[in-house]
Design an enzyme around this catalytic site. Structure first.
Site, PDB file in Angstrom:
ATOM      1  CB  THR A  35      -6.599  -5.269  10.278  1.00  0.00           C
ATOM      2  OG1 THR A  35      -7.051  -6.306   9.404  1.00  0.00           O
ATOM      3  CG2 THR A  35      -6.826  -3.932   9.606  1.00  0.00           C
ATOM      4  NE  ARG A  46      -7.041 -13.277   5.204  1.00  0.00           N
ATOM      5  CZ  ARG A  46      -7.351 -11.998   5.054  1.00  0.00           C
ATOM      6  NH1 ARG A  46      -6.990 -11.356   3.956  1.00  0.00           N
ATOM      7  NH2 ARG A  46      -8.018 -11.359   5.986  1.00  0.00           N
ATOM      8  CG  HIS A 100      -5.534  -6.226  -0.096  1.00  0.00           C
ATOM      9  ND1 HIS A 100      -6.742  -6.312   0.548  1.00  0.00           N
ATOM     10  CD2 HIS A 100      -5.622  -7.042  -1.188  1.00  0.00           C
ATOM     11  CE1 HIS A 100      -7.538  -7.131  -0.141  1.00  0.00           C
ATOM     12  NE2 HIS A 100      -6.887  -7.584  -1.190  1.00  0.00           N
ATOM     13  CD  GLU A 140      -8.734  -9.070  -3.731  1.00  0.00           C
ATOM     14  OE1 GLU A 140      -9.477  -8.539  -2.877  1.00  0.00           O
ATOM     15  OE2 GLU A 140      -7.685  -9.677  -3.421  1.00  0.00           O
ATOM     16  CG  ASN A 183      -3.533  -2.324   6.864  1.00  0.00           C
ATOM     17  OD1 ASN A 183      -3.230  -2.179   5.684  1.00  0.00           O
ATOM     18  ND2 ASN A 183      -4.724  -2.735   7.236  1.00  0.00           N
ATOM     19  CE  LYS A 216      -3.949  -2.137   2.331  1.00  0.00           C
ATOM     20  NZ  LYS A 216      -4.842  -2.032   3.507  1.00  0.00           N
ATOM     21  CG  PHE A 233     -13.977   1.793   6.574  1.00  0.00           C
ATOM     22  CD1 PHE A 233     -13.437   1.188   5.455  1.00  0.00           C
ATOM     23  CD2 PHE A 233     -14.764   1.028   7.427  1.00  0.00           C
ATOM     24  CE1 PHE A 233     -13.681  -0.156   5.177  1.00  0.00           C
ATOM     25  CE2 PHE A 233     -15.012  -0.308   7.169  1.00  0.00           C
ATOM     26  CZ  PHE A 233     -14.464  -0.905   6.026  1.00  0.00           C
ATOM     27  NE  ARG A 255      -2.188  -5.678   7.361  1.00  0.00           N
ATOM     28  CZ  ARG A 255      -3.260  -6.340   6.957  1.00  0.00           C
ATOM     29  NH1 ARG A 255      -3.809  -7.267   7.731  1.00  0.00           N
ATOM     30  NH2 ARG A 255      -3.794  -6.064   5.789  1.00  0.00           N
ATOM     31  CE1 TYR A 296      -9.474  -2.508  -0.045  1.00  0.00           C
ATOM     32  CE2 TYR A 296      -8.774  -0.841  -1.613  1.00  0.00           C
ATOM     33  CZ  TYR A 296      -8.469  -1.819  -0.691  1.00  0.00           C
ATOM     34  OH  TYR A 296      -7.156  -2.112  -0.416  1.00  0.00           O
TER      35      TYR A 296
END
Length: 140
Positions: free
Chosen positions: A93, A87, A117, A128, A114, A11, A59, A104, A51
């Site tokens: 998160t 993951r 993704h 995706e 964070n 990100k 948010f 993270r 998203y």
């Protein structure tokens, strides 16, 4: 165990701090292969589509603004049980709740910023990946 693919985004908060190489090293150390990768600016339309499941959440606008605020690195990762393994590697998160030796815990600045993704399921990963990569861009 099945070899599968998952989708990853490094990100804007992480790319702004030049963490791509460090995150990639953690991915590879975890036994996942990066079979596609590119640095892009996500458009507002792409972010809103990506998203879309969060469209009604409070948010959503802030998330779209954040994801379009700077370059990201989109990736396809491959390996046995890649979705669950990535993951686990990402961590919770909330970086305060993330386990040691997770991306993270090491790099995230907050719940919102964070750093990464990752897809949450095989059907999500497929969707995706298709949003950002054509088949000939994925070379494993």
């Amino acid at each position: 165990m099945a070899v599968e693919r998952t989708f990853s985004i490094i990100k804007p908060d992480a790319t702004a701090r030049n963490l791509g190489g460090a995150i990639n090293a953690m991915i590879e150390k975890a036994g996942l292969r990066i079979v596609a990768q590119k640095r892009v600016l996500i458009s507002r339309a792409q972010a809103e589509t990506f998203y879309g499941v969060h469209r009604e959440r409070p948010f959503f606008r802030e998330l779209v603004d954040f994801m379009t605020s700077g370059p990201v690195v989109v990736q396809v990762l491959e390996g046995e049980n890649a979705i669950v393994r990535y993951r686990d590697l990402m961590g919770a998160t909330d970086p305060a709740k993330a386990a040691a030796n997770t991306i993270r815990k090491a790099f995230a600045q907050s719940i919102g910023e964070n750093s990464v993704h990752g897809s949450d399921a095989a059907d999500t990963a497929q969707k995706e990946i298709a949003q950002f990569f054509s088949a000939n861009e994925i070379v494993g």
